[in-house]
Design a protein around this motif. Structure first.
Motif, PDB file in Angstrom:
ATOM      1  N   PRO A  49       0.877  -1.172   0.000  1.00 33.57           N
ATOM      2  CA  PRO A  49       0.000   0.000   0.000  1.00 33.57           C
ATOM      3  C   PRO A  49       0.918   1.226   0.000  1.00 33.57           C
ATOM      4  CG  PRO A  49      -0.397  -1.403   1.930  1.00 33.57           C
ATOM      5  CD  PRO A  49       0.837  -1.900   1.281  1.00 33.57           C
ATOM      6  N   ILE A  50       0.416   2.351  -0.441  1.00 30.79           N
ATOM      7  CA  ILE A  50       1.219   3.564  -0.266  1.00 30.79           C
ATOM      8  C   ILE A  50       0.815   4.172   1.072  1.00 30.79           C
ATOM      9  CG2 ILE A  50       1.871   3.985  -2.647  1.00 30.79           C
ATOM     10  CD1 ILE A  50      -0.549   5.871  -2.856  1.00 30.79           C
ATOM     11  N   TYR A  61       0.288   6.642   4.322  1.00 33.10           N
ATOM     12  CA  TYR A  61      -0.088   8.018   4.664  1.00 33.10           C
ATOM     13  C   TYR A  61       1.088   8.700   5.354  1.00 33.10           C
ATOM     14  CZ  TYR A  61      -5.085   7.133   3.826  1.00 33.10           C
ATOM     15  OH  TYR A  61      -6.293   6.851   3.266  1.00 33.10           O
ATOM     16  N   HIS A 106       5.434   3.001  11.527  1.00 34.27           N
ATOM     17  CA  HIS A 106       5.518   2.098  12.679  1.00 34.27           C
ATOM     18  C   HIS A 106       5.703   0.656  12.188  1.00 34.27           C
ATOM     19  CE1 HIS A 106       1.400   0.844  12.001  1.00 34.27           C
ATOM     20  NE2 HIS A 106       0.905   2.042  12.291  1.00 34.27           N
ATOM     21  N   HIS A 113       3.474  -0.767   9.347  1.00 30.35           N
ATOM     22  CA  HIS A 113       3.825  -0.342   7.981  1.00 30.35           C
ATOM     23  C   HIS A 113       5.005  -1.161   7.468  1.00 30.35           C
ATOM     24  CE1 HIS A 113       2.225   3.708   9.595  1.00 30.35           C
ATOM     25  NE2 HIS A 113       1.264   3.114   8.921  1.00 30.35           N
ATOM     26  N   SER A 131       3.898  -4.639   6.303  1.00 33.73           N
ATOM     27  CA  SER A 131       3.326  -4.649   4.944  1.00 33.73           C
ATOM     28  C   SER A 131       4.446  -4.675   3.902  1.00 33.73           C
ATOM     29  CB  SER A 131       2.519  -3.370   4.681  1.00 33.73           C
ATOM     30  OG  SER A 131       1.193  -3.466   5.079  1.00 33.73           O
ATOM     31  N   ASP A 180       1.322   8.062   0.235  1.00 34.74           N
ATOM     32  CA  ASP A 180      -0.006   8.554  -0.141  1.00 34.74           C
ATOM     33  C   ASP A 180      -0.113   9.947   0.478  1.00 34.74           C
ATOM     34  OD1 ASP A 180      -2.669   8.804  -0.720  1.00 34.74           O
ATOM     35  OD2 ASP A 180      -3.325   7.004   0.364  1.00 34.74           O
ATOM     36  N   GLY A 218      -3.077  -4.450   4.142  1.00 36.67           N
ATOM     37  CA  GLY A 218      -3.605  -4.798   5.462  1.00 36.67           C
ATOM     38  C   GLY A 218      -5.118  -4.956   5.391  1.00 36.67           C
ATOM     39  N   ASP A 263      -7.512  -3.701   6.981  1.00 35.47           N
ATOM     40  CA  ASP A 263      -8.343  -2.504   7.124  1.00 35.47           C
ATOM     41  C   ASP A 263      -8.636  -1.837   5.785  1.00 35.47           C
ATOM     42  OD1 ASP A 263      -5.519  -2.096   7.254  1.00 35.47           O
ATOM     43  OD2 ASP A 263      -5.857   0.016   7.686  1.00 35.47           O
ATOM     44  N   HIS A 286      -3.024  -9.079   4.973  1.00 30.37           N
ATOM     45  CA  HIS A 286      -2.486  -9.457   6.283  1.00 30.37           C
ATOM     46  C   HIS A 286      -3.262  -8.769   7.393  1.00 30.37           C
ATOM     47  CE1 HIS A 286      -0.471  -5.592   7.083  1.00 30.37           C
ATOM     48  NE2 HIS A 286      -0.140  -5.589   5.802  1.00 30.37           N
ATOM     49  N   TRP A 344      -0.665  -5.895  13.751  1.00 32.30           N
ATOM     50  CA  TRP A 344       0.162  -6.064  14.941  1.00 32.30           C
ATOM     51  C   TRP A 344      -0.438  -5.256  16.074  1.00 32.30           C
ATOM     52  CZ3 TRP A 344       4.156  -9.292  15.843  1.00 32.30           C
ATOM     53  CH2 TRP A 344       4.680  -9.965  14.730  1.00 32.30           C
TER      54      TRP A 344
HETATM   55  N1  MSP Z   1      -2.818   5.217   2.288  1.00 33.98           N
HETATM   56  C1  MSP Z   1      -3.622   4.087   2.532  1.00 33.98           C
HETATM   57  C2  MSP Z   1      -3.325   2.984   1.553  1.00 33.98           C
HETATM   58  C3  MSP Z   1      -3.508   3.367   0.121  1.00 33.98           C
HETATM   59  S1  MSP Z   1      -3.052   2.053  -0.947  1.00 33.98           S
HETATM   60  C4  MSP Z   1      -3.594   2.527  -2.444  1.00 33.98           C
HETATM   61  C5  MSP Z   1      -3.341   3.564   3.938  1.00 33.98           C
HETATM   62  N2  MSP Z   1      -2.208   3.936   4.499  1.00 33.98           N
HETATM   63  S2  MSP Z   1      -1.737   3.561   5.979  1.00 33.98           S
HETATM   64  O1  MSP Z   1      -0.485   4.225   6.163  1.00 33.98           O
HETATM   65  O2  MSP Z   1      -2.764   3.879   6.911  1.00 33.98           O
HETATM   66  O3  MSP Z   1      -1.583   2.015   6.038  1.00 33.98           O
HETATM   67  C6  MSP Z   1      -0.677   1.369   5.200  1.00 33.98           C
HETATM   68  C7  MSP Z   1      -0.597  -0.102   5.531  1.00 33.98           C
HETATM   69  O4  MSP Z   1      -0.148  -0.284   6.857  1.00 33.98           O
HETATM   70  C8  MSP Z   1      -1.929  -0.817   5.419  1.00 33.98           C
HETATM   71  O5  MSP Z   1      -1.750  -2.040   4.734  1.00 33.98           O
HETATM   72  C9  MSP Z   1      -2.304  -1.082   6.839  1.00 33.98           C
HETATM   73  O6  MSP Z   1      -3.069  -2.235   6.979  1.00 33.98           O
HETATM   74  C10 MSP Z   1      -0.939  -1.274   7.446  1.00 33.98           C
HETATM   75  N3  MSP Z   1      -1.008  -1.140   8.889  1.00 33.98           N
HETATM   76  C11 MSP Z   1      -1.368  -0.041   9.601  1.00 33.98           C
HETATM   77  N4  MSP Z   1      -1.393  -0.389  10.920  1.00 33.98           N
HETATM   78  C12 MSP Z   1      -1.075  -1.698  11.064  1.00 33.98           C
HETATM   79  C13 MSP Z   1      -0.797  -2.538  12.139  1.00 33.98           C
HETATM   80  N5  MSP Z   1      -0.964  -2.173  13.399  1.00 33.98           N
HETATM   81  N6  MSP Z   1      -0.340  -3.781  11.864  1.00 33.98           N
HETATM   82  C14 MSP Z   1      -0.078  -4.204  10.577  1.00 33.98           C
HETATM   83  N7  MSP Z   1      -0.307  -3.407   9.561  1.00 33.98           N
HETATM   84  C15 MSP Z   1      -0.997  -2.242   9.739  1.00 33.98           C
HETATM   85  O7  MSP Z   1      -4.160   2.830   4.460  1.00 33.98           O
END
Ligand code: MSP
Length: 586
Positions: A45-46, A48, A54, A57, A60, A86, A302, A304, A331, A334
């Motif tokens: 994923p890209i 935020y 953390h 991220h 992933s 993103d 992920g 979510d 997935h 955590w």
């Molecule tokens: N920007 C969107 C994704 C756009 S993809 C076209 C986004 N970003 S995010 O930064 O919130 O999350 C990125 C990835 O990190 C996601 O796959 C998300 O599931 C993963 N994680 C965020 N918190 C997490 C945990 N606590 N554990 C494992 N992965 C988690 O959503």
């Protein structure tokens, strides 16, 4: 239609501007399968940029990295691998405002943190995309133009809830009330718990409802499209209900940090549409070259963000005349000591500190060995130490040490294998036969390990691949323990060939383990293979032939000098060891 969502159709058809049409969906599935074999693209994923990275991220990104590295080892074609940040949307706009920065400043700062983390963690991506780049704006606006030209966008009134943290529209049924800081009742998203606000504005709407049946057909016809299976099932469940049309723009006066709707500056493209198109931008969309890479893409995401990838993205693609992605690997999350990671709880685990503490390979191994995609996994420091000490330092490092230490292997070579001591047929008898039934079980287990591991990678179960390797490491230690080479007399004509054979077999096992661990622990695997004297060109899976002498084939390693001694393969992590004091901003 969703409750709480009112869409008033204002009948705005395509503007008639000239747009290039998407393509690449008409080939037969067989031809596509062939193309997939040659070309593969992995994506994360890209991320935020409202907060620092953390461990979730990093997880992933590591899953995608290991899948991609494993694919590279299988050869011959090199896959593409993209990750990125993103950077648009209300969430970033608001985070910048509260940090007293411009959105561009915040994006530059946090995107650099992701890039640095990924460099340090050995994420071997071939592209890092930022959605604020010009190439992406071109791709998104082109994609929009295709949807518009195909009559899939119209202007309508959106009235309902919007969650800026999750960047999503929500129906009333997905909103609940929670006491706010001043005790009053605040509406929040039922799923994420994040605050939502009421929105009423005229937007562009995508005819998502038209895609319910096509999506259902796609998922039913491709049972492995979404892995693990419960997530495939969840996506099909969503399609049991009506699929409402989707608002795909916001008023620019509210959301200025984004890509403007082509030909209508009063509207900004919805951040999820913007973000999802990154997967096309990185393969050159809208230039024709992208068609040789799409749809051979595996998205790692992920749980979510499943709905965005399993429903919205395939529908948008179908709308643009393209196929859904080849595969979506999902997935879970955590948690930390049993709790959700969050800034407000102050329990966010900084991945850079972990890489410092446990080493890059140690932490990569931990996350991929303990992370099980189907369910949430809990993080705590003691667990990392226990796992790494037992599996990398003691079992694997100890095994290497036992076979290469000067007192056992004073010539520092890969000794010869004696086929009369270890005949190919189990149960053979004769005065020189030394191999026992368990030894045949070991040879069989290690011989089939590369296929088992490949199957686990194909099933997105990297943790199982690592578990299988770990079991074989234990079995090999048992083999060495059973035959106690340190008790054999190197000078005796009866013992010497068997001593060499025990070491030869154990070194062959180590060569297989080192080769198979490369996608997860690239530096440690390099150290191991270099110690065994395995050259760079002998490390691919294509060339991996375990114990050829046992099968009557020549072994290129037999008699070869081992590589130089470079100390412990993986030093034990002592719990009382002082952690490095290096601080990282979170
Ligand atoms: N920007 C969107 C994704 C756009 S993809 C076209 C986004 N970003 S995010 O930064 O919130 O999350 C990125 C990835 O990190 C996601 O796959 C998300 O599931 C993963 N994680 C965020 N918190 C997490 C945990 N606590 N554990 C494992 N992965 C988690 O959503």
């Amino acid at each position: 239609m969703l409750p709480g969502l009112v869409l008033r159709l204002l009948a705005r058809r395509g503007s008639g501007r000239c747009v290039r049409q998407g393509c690449g969906h008409a080939s037969s599935s067989r031809a596509r399968e062939g193309a997939r074999d040659a070309r593969a693209c992995f994506t994360t994923p890209i991320f935020y940029v409202n907060a620092a990275p953390h461990i979730g991220h990093l997880y992933s990104a590591l899953l995608a990295d290991a899948l991609c590295r494993h694919r590279r080892l299988r050869g011959p074609a090199a896959p593409r691998f993209s990750t990125g940040t993103d950077e648009h949307g209300l969430k970033i706009q608001q985070a910048a405002a509260s940090a007293g920065l411009t959105p561009a400043e915040l994006c530059d700062r946090v995107s650099a943190q992701f890039q640095q983390l990924f460099r340090e963690a050995g994420i071997s991506s071939s592209d890092f995309i930022r959605t604020t780049e010009a190439r992406h704006r071109v791709a998104v606006q082109h994609f929009w133009g295709v949807l518009e030209a195909r009559g899939l966008l119209y202007k309508g009134l959106y009235e309902g809830w919007y969650c800026a943290s999750d960047e999503c529209f929500l129906p009333e049924a997905k909103v609940t009330r929670q006491p706010g800081p001043s005790g009053d009742s605040c509406p929040v998203s039922l799923e994420s718990g994040h605050p939502v606000s009421w929105t009423r504005e005229e937007n562009y709407i995508f005819r998502l409802s038209q895609f319910r049946e096509p999506l259902r057909r796609w998922l039913q016809g491709s049972p492995r499209a979404i892995t693990p299976e419960p997530f495939h099932h969840a996506a099909l469940q969503w399609l049991e209900e009506e699929l409402p049309d989707l608002s795909v723009s916001r008023r620019s006066s509210l959301l200025h940090w984004g890509i403007p709707v082509p030909g209508d500056d009063s509207q900004t493209i919805y951040v999820w549409l913007d973000a999802l198109v990154n997967y096309l931008t990185v393969i050159g969309y809208p230039d024709a070259e992208f068609t040789s890479w799409w749809p051979a893409t595996t998205h790692i995401i992920g749980k979510d963000i499943l709905k965005f990838h399993a429903i919205y993205w395939p529908a948008l693609l179908l709308g643009a005349g393209l196929s859904p992605p080849h595969r979506i690997c999902v997935h879970s999350h955590w948690t930390v000591s049993g709790q959700k990671m969050s800034k407000s709880l102050g329990n966010v685990v900084d991945p850079r500190t972990c890489l410092d503490r446990y080493t890059v390979d140690g932490f990569r191994y931990f996350l991929l060995r303990q992370g099980v995609p189907s369910w949430d996994c809990d993080y705590y420091d003691e667990k990392v130490i226990k796992l790494l000490d037992s599996e990398l330092a003691d079992a694997l490092g100890g095994l290497l040490n036992r076979c290469t230490a000067n007192r056992i292997n004073p010539s520092g070579t890969y000794p010869a294998f004696c086929a009369t001591c270890f005949p190919r047929e189990p149960g053979s008898t004769g005065p020189s036969v030394r191999a026992q039934a368990e030894d045949y079980a070991l040879v069989n287990a290690v011989a089939t390990l590369p296929t088992q591991v490949a199957d686990h990678y194909d099933n997105f179960q990297i943790y199982k691949a690592l578990e299988a390797v770990s079991i074989c490491v234990r079995q090999t230690n048992g083999f060495v323990q059973r035959h106690a080479p340190w008790k054999l007399d190197r000078e005796s004509p009866a013992d010497a060939p068997w001593l060499g054979t025990v070491l030869h077999v154990a070194l062959e096992c180590l060569r297989v383990f080192g080769t198979l661990l490369q996608p997860v622990t690239p530096n440690l695997a390099d150290k191991l293979l270099s110690r065994l004297g395995v050259s760079d060109t002998e490390r691919s899976l294509e060339k991996l032939f375990f114990l050829p002498r046992f099968y009557g084939q020549p072994c290129p390693f037999e008699g070869r000098k081992l590589g130089p001694e470079t100390g412990h393969l993986f030093p034990r992590l002592d719990q009382s060891r002082a952690w490095p004091a290096k601080a990282h901003r979170t």
